[in-house]
Scaffold this motif. Sequence first.
Motif, mmCIF file in Angstrom:
data_model
loop_
_atom_site.group_PDB
_atom_site.id
_atom_site.type_symbol
_atom_site.label_atom_id
_atom_site.label_comp_id
_atom_site.label_asym_id
_atom_site.label_seq_id
_atom_site.Cartn_x
_atom_site.Cartn_y
_atom_site.Cartn_z
ATOM 1 N N PRO A 350 0.812 -1.220 0.000
ATOM 2 C CA PRO A 350 0.000 0.000 0.000
ATOM 3 C C PRO A 350 0.847 1.272 0.000
ATOM 4 O O PRO A 350 0.490 2.254 -0.660
ATOM 5 N N GLU A 351 1.959 1.239 0.714
ATOM 6 C CA GLU A 351 2.815 2.425 0.772
ATOM 7 C C GLU A 351 3.383 2.762 -0.609
ATOM 8 O O GLU A 351 3.545 3.937 -0.952
ATOM 9 N N ALA A 352 3.669 1.727 -1.391
ATOM 10 C CA ALA A 352 4.263 1.952 -2.715
ATOM 11 C C ALA A 352 3.275 2.554 -3.710
ATOM 12 O O ALA A 352 3.682 3.086 -4.746
ATOM 13 N N LEU A 353 1.987 2.461 -3.402
ATOM 14 C CA LEU A 353 0.986 3.068 -4.287
ATOM 15 C C LEU A 353 0.971 4.582 -4.167
ATOM 16 O O LEU A 353 0.583 5.284 -5.103
ATOM 17 N N HIS A 354 1.385 5.088 -3.013
ATOM 18 C CA HIS A 354 1.370 6.535 -2.799
ATOM 19 C C HIS A 354 2.383 7.211 -3.727
ATOM 20 O O HIS A 354 3.480 6.713 -3.943
ATOM 21 N N GLY A 355 1.981 8.317 -4.273
ATOM 22 C CA GLY A 355 2.873 9.065 -5.145
ATOM 23 C C GLY A 355 2.693 8.758 -6.614
ATOM 24 O O GLY A 355 3.282 9.433 -7.464
ATOM 25 N N ILE A 356 1.908 7.738 -6.952
ATOM 26 C CA ILE A 356 1.629 7.445 -8.359
ATOM 27 C C ILE A 356 0.565 8.422 -8.847
ATOM 28 O O ILE A 356 -0.510 8.532 -8.261
ATOM 29 N N ALA A 357 0.868 9.144 -9.910
ATOM 30 C CA ALA A 357 -0.047 10.165 -10.427
ATOM 31 C C ALA A 357 -1.387 9.536 -10.780
ATOM 32 O O ALA A 357 -1.451 8.489 -11.429
ATOM 33 N N GLY A 358 -2.447 10.196 -10.345
ATOM 34 C CA GLY A 358 -3.789 9.691 -10.632
ATOM 35 C C GLY A 358 -4.371 8.823 -9.544
ATOM 36 O O GLY A 358 -5.516 8.386 -9.646
ATOM 37 N N LEU A 359 -3.584 8.560 -8.496
ATOM 38 C CA LEU A 359 -4.082 7.784 -7.350
ATOM 39 C C LEU A 359 -4.087 8.686 -6.128
ATOM 40 O O LEU A 359 -3.127 8.733 -5.356
ATOM 41 N N GLY A 360 -5.182 9.417 -5.980
ATOM 42 C CA GLY A 360 -5.339 10.254 -4.805
ATOM 43 C C GLY A 360 -5.925 9.465 -3.656
ATOM 44 O O GLY A 360 -6.162 8.251 -3.756
ATOM 45 N N PRO A 361 -6.192 10.116 -2.539
ATOM 46 C CA PRO A 361 -6.697 9.412 -1.351
ATOM 47 C C PRO A 361 -7.968 8.623 -1.596
ATOM 48 O O PRO A 361 -8.103 7.500 -1.090
ATOM 49 N N TRP A 362 -8.899 9.185 -2.371
ATOM 50 C CA TRP A 362 -10.167 8.472 -2.596
ATOM 51 C C TRP A 362 -9.933 7.193 -3.390
ATOM 52 O O TRP A 362 -10.427 6.124 -3.018
ATOM 53 N N ARG A 363 -9.187 7.284 -4.476
ATOM 54 C CA ARG A 363 -8.944 6.084 -5.296
ATOM 55 C C ARG A 363 -8.113 5.053 -4.534
ATOM 56 O O ARG A 363 -8.323 3.847 -4.686
ATOM 57 N N LEU A 364 -7.175 5.528 -3.742
ATOM 58 C CA LEU A 364 -6.385 4.586 -2.949
ATOM 59 C C LEU A 364 -7.267 3.805 -1.987
ATOM 60 O O LEU A 364 -7.106 2.583 -1.826
ATOM 61 N N GLU A 365 -8.197 4.498 -1.365
ATOM 62 C CA GLU A 365 -9.086 3.820 -0.420
ATOM 63 C C GLU A 365 -10.023 2.856 -1.132
ATOM 64 O O GLU A 365 -10.261 1.734 -0.664
ATOM 65 N N GLN A 366 -10.549 3.277 -2.279
ATOM 66 C CA GLN A 366 -11.532 2.464 -2.994
ATOM 67 C C GLN A 366 -10.906 1.298 -3.750
ATOM 68 O O GLN A 366 -11.460 0.199 -3.788
ATOM 69 N N TYR A 367 -9.760 1.555 -4.387
ATOM 70 C CA TYR A 367 -9.209 0.576 -5.328
ATOM 71 C C TYR A 367 -7.834 0.030 -4.947
ATOM 72 O O TYR A 367 -7.336 -0.880 -5.617
ATOM 73 N N GLY A 368 -7.216 0.579 -3.918
ATOM 74 C CA GLY A 368 -5.838 0.210 -3.612
ATOM 75 C C GLY A 368 -5.624 -1.286 -3.446
ATOM 76 O O GLY A 368 -4.728 -1.872 -4.073
ATOM 77 N N ASP A 369 -6.424 -1.927 -2.615
ATOM 78 C CA ASP A 369 -6.251 -3.363 -2.387
ATOM 79 C C ASP A 369 -6.475 -4.164 -3.662
ATOM 80 O O ASP A 369 -5.745 -5.134 -3.938
ATOM 81 N N GLU A 370 -7.465 -3.767 -4.445
ATOM 82 C CA GLU A 370 -7.743 -4.488 -5.698
ATOM 83 C C GLU A 370 -6.575 -4.347 -6.669
ATOM 84 O O GLU A 370 -6.185 -5.322 -7.329
ATOM 85 N N LEU A 371 -6.023 -3.157 -6.766
ATOM 86 C CA LEU A 371 -4.888 -2.955 -7.659
ATOM 87 C C LEU A 371 -3.697 -3.808 -7.249
ATOM 88 O O LEU A 371 -3.025 -4.415 -8.100
ATOM 89 N N LEU A 372 -3.436 -3.872 -5.959
ATOM 90 C CA LEU A 372 -2.322 -4.691 -5.497
ATOM 91 C C LEU A 372 -2.552 -6.158 -5.799
ATOM 92 O O LEU A 372 -1.610 -6.870 -6.189
ATOM 93 N N ARG A 373 -3.785 -6.622 -5.674
ATOM 94 C CA ARG A 373 -4.062 -8.046 -5.988
ATOM 95 C C ARG A 373 -3.831 -8.333 -7.458
ATOM 96 O O ARG A 373 -3.284 -9.380 -7.821
ATOM 97 N N VAL A 374 -4.240 -7.402 -8.326
ATOM 98 C CA VAL A 374 -4.003 -7.588 -9.755
ATOM 99 C C VAL A 374 -2.518 -7.637 -10.049
ATOM 100 O O VAL A 374 -2.039 -8.489 -10.796
ATOM 101 N N LEU A 375 -1.755 -6.726 -9.446
ATOM 102 C CA LEU A 375 -0.326 -6.637 -9.726
ATOM 103 C C LEU A 375 0.439 -7.806 -9.110
ATOM 104 O O LEU A 375 1.442 -8.270 -9.677
ATOM 105 N N GLN A 376 0.009 -8.305 -7.975
ATOM 106 C CA GLN A 376 0.717 -9.390 -7.316
ATOM 107 C C GLN A 376 0.564 -10.711 -8.043
ATOM 108 O O GLN A 376 1.344 -11.642 -7.824
ATOM 109 N N LYS A 377 -0.441 -10.799 -8.918
ATOM 110 C CA LYS A 377 -0.626 -12.011 -9.703
ATOM 111 C C LYS A 377 0.312 -12.054 -10.898
ATOM 112 O O LYS A 377 0.396 -13.063 -11.591
ATOM 113 N N ARG A 378 0.987 -10.955 -11.177
ATOM 114 C CA ARG A 378 1.813 -10.881 -12.363
ATOM 115 C C ARG A 378 3.292 -10.844 -12.017
ATOM 116 O O ARG A 378 3.691 -10.287 -11.035
#
Length: 378
Positions: A350-378
């Motif tokens: 989750p910490e590594a998601l911070h600072g990526i352009a286009g991922l503000g606090p709202w998107r991080l809260e809503q989609y952060g875990d889902e994004l990490l699951r998608v990326l961890q499968k690859r």
Amino acid sequence: MSKPSLPPADYIQTDNQLRHIAQTWAKEPALAIDTESNSLYAYREQVCLFQVSTRTQDYIIDPLKIKDMTPLGVLLEDPRIEKVFHAAEYDLICIKRTYGFAVNNIFDTMVAARICGYPLFGLANMVESLYGIQMDKSHQRDDWGQRPLPATSLAYAQMDTHYLLGLRDDLYEKLTAGNRLAEAHEFFADLEQVQPNGTDFDPEGYWMLGRPGELNRRQRAILRELYLMRERIAELRDTPPFKILTNLTLVDLAKKAPQTEQELLAVKGITRTVARRDGKVILDAIEHGRTVKPPRRPARTDATPPEVTERYNALREWRKARAAQRGVESDVIISKATMWALARQAPQTPEALHGIAGLGPWRLEQYGDELLRVLQKR
């Protein structure tokens, strides 16, 4: 369906008028803003009109007659005043490129409509569907740099901000009711950071015209000379390059390489007017292209590793499914640029998601875990 008949807007065309009215606008909590530019008629486009509406009055500012636009720039930068646009990005780019003004506290009614799931979110669509008013859109291709402007053009320009504050209020209520206001404000904050694209001419841009890969080396040399010739003429005449010769015509000229005026007229897009006006310079460019050293395609430095492409494709599939679930278009979830940043950086925490352009606090809260699951499968 009713057609609007509005009282004429106040026309602001002197520095004194702008300074005076800016003092009044400074007391407003919100201003509706739009611009008109002359991109279809000038080599380098410029802002030719500003439209401004308050809750009670419409105004049109003529920046071609006003020497100092700073009073408006001060208001645009004032974070206390909400600036309401519809499809703000292009306006913001033009404002920043022409004047260097920042624009703070934005509410974009098109963005709000898309977040709310409206399938048709153009301003005319929104005004018609919500208020039963049919807007005249027949002046979209007007030359906004001409003076004087016809009354019909000014009336068209006025409509682009007249309804915005009411539309903003209705969409604000829908965003609030749908618990989407924080998401919208995150989009609006991103818009404040929009920067103008580089406008300098790229002498290697002919590689991107379409179908240059089908040309042989000599034909590519001719295409380059035609491309450079077109730019010189466009700048000299202060007109967009596509009005000199279209990209398709440039490529056809390079393929057929006419040597006479009669052969030139056989190329699609070359009328007798074009041949009479520019025939000699076109034929000279073609002849020069026959003799110069053929160009080599610039080496690619942006080859994307396969694993990055794989991560991007996985993110795209996730985004498509998430958008369908919400009933919105895919880029309402996250942008392509954000997906590419995620695919390249491959954050795993989750910490590594911070600072990526286009991922503000709202998107991080809503989609952060889902994004990490998608990326961890690859």
